[in-house]
Every structure is written in structure tokens, then in C-alpha cells.
Write an enzyme that holds these catalytic residues in place. Structure first.
Site, PDB file in Angstrom:
ATOM      1  N   LEU A 270       0.859  -1.173   0.000  1.00  0.00           N
ATOM      2  CA  LEU A 270       0.000   0.000   0.000  1.00  0.00           C
ATOM      3  C   LEU A 270       0.899   1.229   0.000  1.00  0.00           C
ATOM      4  O   LEU A 270       1.990   1.201   0.581  1.00  0.00           O
ATOM      5  CB  LEU A 270      -0.912   0.030   1.234  1.00  0.00           C
ATOM      6  CG  LEU A 270      -1.885  -1.134   1.437  1.00  0.00           C
ATOM      7  CD1 LEU A 270      -2.670  -0.934   2.732  1.00  0.00           C
ATOM      8  CD2 LEU A 270      -2.829  -1.271   0.252  1.00  0.00           C
ATOM      9  N   ASP A 271       0.455   2.310  -0.636  1.00  0.00           N
ATOM     10  CA  ASP A 271       1.225   3.546  -0.611  1.00  0.00           C
ATOM     11  C   ASP A 271       1.448   4.004   0.822  1.00  0.00           C
ATOM     12  O   ASP A 271       0.638   3.721   1.716  1.00  0.00           O
ATOM     13  CB  ASP A 271       0.503   4.653  -1.380  1.00  0.00           C
ATOM     14  CG  ASP A 271       0.482   4.391  -2.883  1.00  0.00           C
ATOM     15  OD1 ASP A 271       1.280   3.560  -3.343  1.00  0.00           O
ATOM     16  OD2 ASP A 271      -0.328   5.018  -3.583  1.00  0.00           O
ATOM     17  N   ARG A 272       2.504   4.737   1.033  1.00  0.00           N
ATOM     18  CA  ARG A 272       2.854   5.193   2.383  1.00  0.00           C
ATOM     19  C   ARG A 272       1.718   5.968   3.036  1.00  0.00           C
ATOM     20  O   ARG A 272       1.426   5.782   4.225  1.00  0.00           O
ATOM     21  CB  ARG A 272       4.121   6.063   2.319  1.00  0.00           C
ATOM     22  CG  ARG A 272       4.561   6.604   3.658  1.00  0.00           C
ATOM     23  CD  ARG A 272       5.895   7.320   3.549  1.00  0.00           C
ATOM     24  NE  ARG A 272       5.812   8.480   2.687  1.00  0.00           N
ATOM     25  CZ  ARG A 272       5.482   9.701   3.092  1.00  0.00           C
ATOM     26  NH1 ARG A 272       5.171   9.910   4.368  1.00  0.00           N
ATOM     27  NH2 ARG A 272       5.459  10.716   2.259  1.00  0.00           N
ATOM     28  N   THR A 274      -1.425   5.765   2.353  1.00  0.00           N
ATOM     29  CA  THR A 274      -2.674   5.001   2.322  1.00  0.00           C
ATOM     30  C   THR A 274      -2.782   4.122   3.561  1.00  0.00           C
ATOM     31  O   THR A 274      -1.798   3.560   4.028  1.00  0.00           O
ATOM     32  CB  THR A 274      -2.725   4.124   1.057  1.00  0.00           C
ATOM     33  OG1 THR A 274      -2.600   4.954  -0.095  1.00  0.00           O
ATOM     34  CG2 THR A 274      -4.026   3.351   0.978  1.00  0.00           C
ATOM     35  N   ARG A 370      -5.424   6.615  -7.689  1.00  0.00           N
ATOM     36  CA  ARG A 370      -5.193   8.049  -7.613  1.00  0.00           C
ATOM     37  C   ARG A 370      -5.154   8.698  -8.998  1.00  0.00           C
ATOM     38  O   ARG A 370      -5.736   9.770  -9.210  1.00  0.00           O
ATOM     39  CB  ARG A 370      -3.883   8.306  -6.862  1.00  0.00           C
ATOM     40  CG  ARG A 370      -3.904   7.792  -5.429  1.00  0.00           C
ATOM     41  CD  ARG A 370      -2.510   7.704  -4.819  1.00  0.00           C
ATOM     42  NE  ARG A 370      -1.884   9.018  -4.700  1.00  0.00           N
ATOM     43  CZ  ARG A 370      -0.641   9.191  -4.247  1.00  0.00           C
ATOM     44  NH1 ARG A 370       0.080   8.131  -3.867  1.00  0.00           N
ATOM     45  NH2 ARG A 370      -0.134  10.400  -4.165  1.00  0.00           N
TER      46      ARG A 370
END
Length: 594
Positions: A270-272, A274, A370
């Protein structure tokens, strides 16, 4: 007649091999289209294609004595192929090459995704440094570290300076140049200069005094804990694994250092910024099983996001391909020649200002949700990349930007300039350096000693002493005064750690542990150790030690994107909706930055 018959038989066999090989390639291509979205720096179609082209040509020319110019084939795998040499090959040699390519493709098809049987991090690594907590943030005491990576294919033939300037976010380029001049950059164990050109197989190591960025001091909720897996509700601001300026402030390190989980494996990322469901494997077998399910699209994923404006009702699907325009920034956009991507969106609520949208990604490209929301003209409310005026007045709607890619990256970089995050010099630096000077000032990769006449001069570390320097907390060598100083500080840190061991734990734990009341949770947080100047060991050659950094605001560390649900063939993990996704949520007032 006999020669012609043999040629015909060989042609038949070559055609048969090529036909069967093509089926293998088709299977690989279908599965690897999914792999490309998750596996880092891997394009399986490009890996297999040279072999396909070569086998097709070999089959086509198997009965052609003169052969044809293989102008379109330059490489097979990692080995350069001269087209003229291939044309001059005998039929037996072509047959041998055909067989080798078939075997190579079969090996690739059977290659496991995780070849490292113990890819995680163990207790000895977790003890290299410690956390401290202040202003609602989790911080890390700086420590010595050696970055290590193998040269990527796109780096081949490029100089070290070019790669570091264009591929990595270096806060102070001049400091990197000085670090290289001091001998802190090594390739295959040898000290190199900025003009060294990278080749296939090069192992790059950069020895630094590492400072990590702070993350939110947020509790980690454990959703499920089995012998094979641990599933958590990942907080925003914390990356899944070590990257860039995050190592101890990553999920795998926090889980290991505070919860005792060793060798956790990331099944997906997961993105930082997120939050949401994150599954971590404890065993190689279970990791491979779930990794296969994710890569072959057998996993249903559901996210929620809060976007700008009133999102349209009904189900909306976006299938625009995505491409990376800056590896340095990890910045993506819609591109016609990008990787196939597909996301389905549906509005859940609208509060008069912004909408909560359900997002179902059918592929797993970086920043897919995104970028697709940006493409629709409804970017995530607080997305620092894709809801920015750097793209132009329309903020990238429709995949359109008013500026060139180079100018866009420059604008994004300016918005996230490191200069915005510090103010003046760190007074602790001079105090600590003055204390250390009496014992021999420590500089990364160097000992600064004093001659009898009082002249200070530099003495480069040998490879062995540099290795001891990088692994400071474990070095038994106390003969050098800087090492002795560091060893004493390490012992003191150990004593402090033991004293606060029971206090330095996460608030939320699995159901098998003792529940805590709200009052106890607050008391536990308050008891967490704050900053201890005695455990802060500076390096005189490190500019980050000299600077006084400004703490980021919570709004800088959270993005309104949450992984709500991950469901496989026989498993299902989900979380509750975050506070910002509730129907009655109101946007917080924007703080004055002046």
C-alpha cells in the site's frame, strides 16, 4: 534427397517447437501482465519476447542455406547476439540455440516469485537503533547504514552521478559528491568515482549516516494473527517496507521491534500515505500462495477514497493505461503506451463539498486509483501529487497537463522541497561535536586525528574499519576512541531500553492479549520515552545532523485513501470505515502556514 529430407524434418521439428513455445509464451504473457503491476522493475513480456523472435526466425530459416539478416534481434536474454553470426550458423547450431531458448523459457515459467527463503528482518537488525516519541510522531535516532542494490537494466552504461541525480531524491547533491570523494560509494566492493559507468551485475553500496523521516505515532490494529499470516489495519504515513528515508519507521520494522514478528514478508504494498488492510506472510509457502492469488487476479480488492466535488452517481469504469514519468518521484500519469489498467468507481456519499467513492482496482498498477480519479477530474482531496496545480488549472483532468513532463516534475519537486522542512542549525550538533573532538572527531568513512603540531588531518578507514563503522552497535573493537564512545552510548541505550521495555509497546494488540481501557492507553502513550540527547550520535560530515528539522503536520502524513477489504478464494479481511469516510464528516479547517 537425404539432405533435403533431413532439412524438412528439422523444419517440421523447429515449427513444432516454435508452436508449442508460443503457447507457453502466451500463458506467460497473460499471467505476467498482472505481475508487472506488483513486482518491482519487472516486465516479463520484454524478457520473453527476444526468445520468441529468435525461435520464430530460426524456425523460418531452418531450411534456408543463405539465411536472412536478423536485424531486429540484438539480444537474447542478457547475451548480445550478432545477426551476422546467427546467419552463418549451421543448422545444428541453430537447433541447439532453439533448444536452449526453449529450456530458458521453461525455467522462467517455473521460477518462484520469492526465491529468498528468509527475506525478512530479524532481531539483530532491530537492535541497531531505537525510537523516541514527541509531538504525536514516532522518530528514529540516526545510525550508520550501507544502502545496497544491484544495477537495474535502465542504469546500464550510465554514470553513477547520472543515476543518483535522476533516479534518487538526494536532499543535498553537493553532499553526495563529497561522500563519493571520501570513498563512501562502492561498486562490487571497490571505491569508485562519480564517472564510473554501471554494467550488468554491479552491486552498489553507499555508506551513510542515516536519518529517517518521522511518521505518525498511531496504534497498529491487528486484525488476524495465525501461524502463517498476520493481518493489520495499516496506519497512514508508514510505508510497508524499508524505502527511501524510511527503514525503522516502516511496518515490517515496527512489527518486528515492538510486536516481536521476525521475517515478515510483504505480499502486496500500500502507498505510504494510504491506510487499510495489509497482509503480511510469516512463512514462504503461505506468502507464495497468496502472492500467486494476487498476481493472477483471484483477489477482490475494495478501497474507499474521499474526492473533490460531487462524484457522478452510478458505476463508472476507467481503463486508461498508466506509465511512469519519473522514477525519482514515483510519478505516474495516463499514457497511451502505458500498462493496461482498469478501475471501477461508485459514489457512496456526498456531503455538499466532497464525495466518498468506492474504488475497485482490477489491475495493480502503482498509484492506479489516484491517477484514474485525477483523470476523471475528481482527485483525492488531499493527494499531494495528483491534486496539484503543478499539472495546470485543471489539475490533470483527462490526462492533460499544460506543461512538459520535465517542467511538471520540477514543479512537483519544488512543492516537496526539503528546504521547507528545516529551520536553522541544530544547537545539539555543536555541543555533541565539541564533546567528541577531545576523543577524536568522527566522520563517516574517516578518522580526523590531531598531529603533535596541532594540525588536523584526514585518515581514510580501511574496508574492515568501515564495515565496523557501519555496524557500530555490534562492533567489539574498542581501540579507537570514536568506537569506544559509540560503544558506551550503545550500552547506555540498552539500559534505557530495558528500563522502558514494558512501556514501549503498541496500544492495540490482538484479541489474545489483555485489553486496555482508554485511560490505560493514554497513560501508556504518555509513558513512551522522549528524546534523549545522550543517545543522539552525530557525524560531522552529515549535513542532516547540522539542521533543525520542522515536524510535519498530521495533514501532511495522511491521504484519504483506505484499503477497506481484501477477499480471496477462501479468506476475507476487512476494516471499519475511517473517520473521514463517514457520511457526516466535515473537512477540517486549513491551518495558516504563515
Amino acid at each position: 534427397m537425404g539432405v533435403k529430407s533431413k532439412s524438412c524434418n528439422f523444419l517440421k521439428r523447429s515449427t513444432f517447437w516454435y508452436t508449442n513455445f508460443s503457447q507457453i509464451v502466451d500463458t506467460l504473457t497473460k499471467s505476467n501482465k498482472t505481475k508487472a503491476g506488483t513486482l518491482k522493475n519487472m516486465d516479463a513480456e520484454q524478457e520473453v519476447q527476444p526468445a520468441v523472435d529468435l525461435m520464430a526466425t530460426l524456425a523460418e530459416t531452418a531450411n534456408n542455406d543463405s539465411g536472412i539478416l536478423l536485424s531486429s534481434i540484438n539480444t537474447v536474454g542478457d547475451v548480445s547476439v550478432n545477426p551476422l553470426v546467427v546467419n552463418q550458423m549451421s543448422k545444428r547450431a541453430r537447433k541447439k540455440m532453439l533448444r536452449q531458448e526453449k529450456q530458458k523459457a521453461l525455467r522462467k515459467s517455473k521460477r518462484p516469485f520469492t526465491r529468498n527463503t528468509n527475506p525478512g528482518f530479524s532481531k539483530d537488525v532491530f537492535s541497531e537503533t531505537d525510537y523516541y516519541f514527541e509531538n504525536g510522531l514516532r522518530k528514529v535516532y540516526p545510525y550508520y547504514f550501507a544502502f545496497g542494490t544491484y544495477a537495474k537494466e535502465r542504469w546500464y552504461g550510465r554514470t553513477v552521478q547520472d543515476v543518483f541525480q535522476n533516479e534518487f531524491r538526494v536532499d543535498f547533491p553537493d553532499d553526495f559528491r563529497l561522500s563519493v570523494e571520501k570513498g563512501n560509494l562502492r561498486v562490487n566492493g571497490d571505491i569508485v568515482g562519480l564517472d564510473y559507468k554501471l554494467t550488468n551485475g554491479d552491486l552498489i553500496e553507499h555508506h551513510i549516516h542515516r536519518h529517517e523521516n518521522p511518521v505518525l505515532d498511531t496504534s497498529i490494529e491487528i486484525i488476524s494473527d495465525t501461524p502463517d499470516l498476520v493481518v493489520i489495519n495499516k496506519p497512514a504515513s508508514i510505508p510497508c517496507h524499508p524505502c527511501g528515508k524510511f527503514r525503522f519507521n516502516s511496518i515490517v520494522f515496527i512489527m518486528g521491534k515492538e510486536f516481536g514478528y521476525e521475517n515478515l514478508r510483504n505480499i502486496y504494498r500500500l502507498d505510504r500515505l494510504t491506510s487499510g488492510v495489509l497482509i503480511l506472510g510469516k512463512t514462504a509457502k503461505k506468502t507464495k500462495e497468496l502472492e500467486d492469488q494476487v498476481l493472477h487476479r483471484h483477489v477482490y480488492k475494495e478501497y474507499v477514497a474521499r474526492v473533490v466535488g460531487e462524484f457522478p452517481e452510478g458505476e463508472i469504469e476507467v481503463d486508461q493505461p498508466l506509465g511512469c514519468i519519473s522514477h525519482k518521484l514515483t510519478l505516474w500519469r495516463v499514457q497511451s503506451n502505458g500498462k493496461p489498467s482498469r478501475t471501477t468507481f461508485q459514489r457512496l456519499s456526498y456531503n455538499g463539498c466532497s464525495s466518498v467513492v468506492k474504488c475497485i482496482p482490477h489491475t495493480g498498477r502503482t498509484h492506479q486509483i489516484r491517477v484514474h480519479l485525477q483523470y476523471l477530474g475528481y482527485p483525492i482531496v488531499n493527494d499531494p501529487y495528483y491534486n496539484s496545480l503543478a499539472w495546470g488549472p485543471e489539475r490533470g483532468k483527462g490526462g492533460i497537463s499544460d506543461v512538459s513532463t520535465e517542467e511538471l516534475c520540477k514543479r512537483i519537486m519544488q512543492e516537496h522541497n526539503v528546504g521547507m522542512w528545516f529551520e536553522g542549525e541544530n544547537p545539539l550538533f555543536h555541543q555533541a561535536i565539541n564533546t567528541e573532538t577531545d576523543a577524536g572527531l568522527n566522520v563517516l568513512g574517516k578518522n580526523i586525528t590531531e598531529d603533535r603540531d596541532g594540525t588536523m588531518h584526514d585518515e581514510m578507514h580501511s574496508a574492515k574499519s568501515l564495515e565496523k563503522l557501519v555496524n557500530t552497535s555490534h562492533s567489539p573493537d574498542l581501540t579507537q576512541s570514536p568506537e569506544a564512545k559509540r560503544q558506551r552510548l550503545t550500552v547506555k541505550a540498552e539500559e534505557t531500553r530495558e528500563k522502558s521495555q514494558l512501556e514501549n509497546i503498541s496500544v492495540l494488540v490482538s484479541e489474545s492479549n489483555v485489553d486496555k481501557s482508554t485511560e490505560e492507553e493514554k497513560a501508556n502513550k504518555a509513558a513512551r520515552s522522549g528524546f534523549d540527547a545522550a543517545r543522539w550520535v552525530p557525524d560531522s560530515g552529515c549535513r542532516s545532523c547540522r539542521l533543525k528539522y520542522v515536524d510535519p503536520k498530521p495533514s501532511d502524513l495522511v491521504m484519504y485513501l483506505h484499503a477497506l477489504k481484501y477477499q480471496g478464494p477462501d479468506w476475507n479481511f476487512c476494516t471499519s470505515l475511517p473517520a473521514w469516510a463517514q457520511d457526516d464528516w466535515e473537512s477540517p479547517k486549513v491551518e495558516d502556514s504563515t
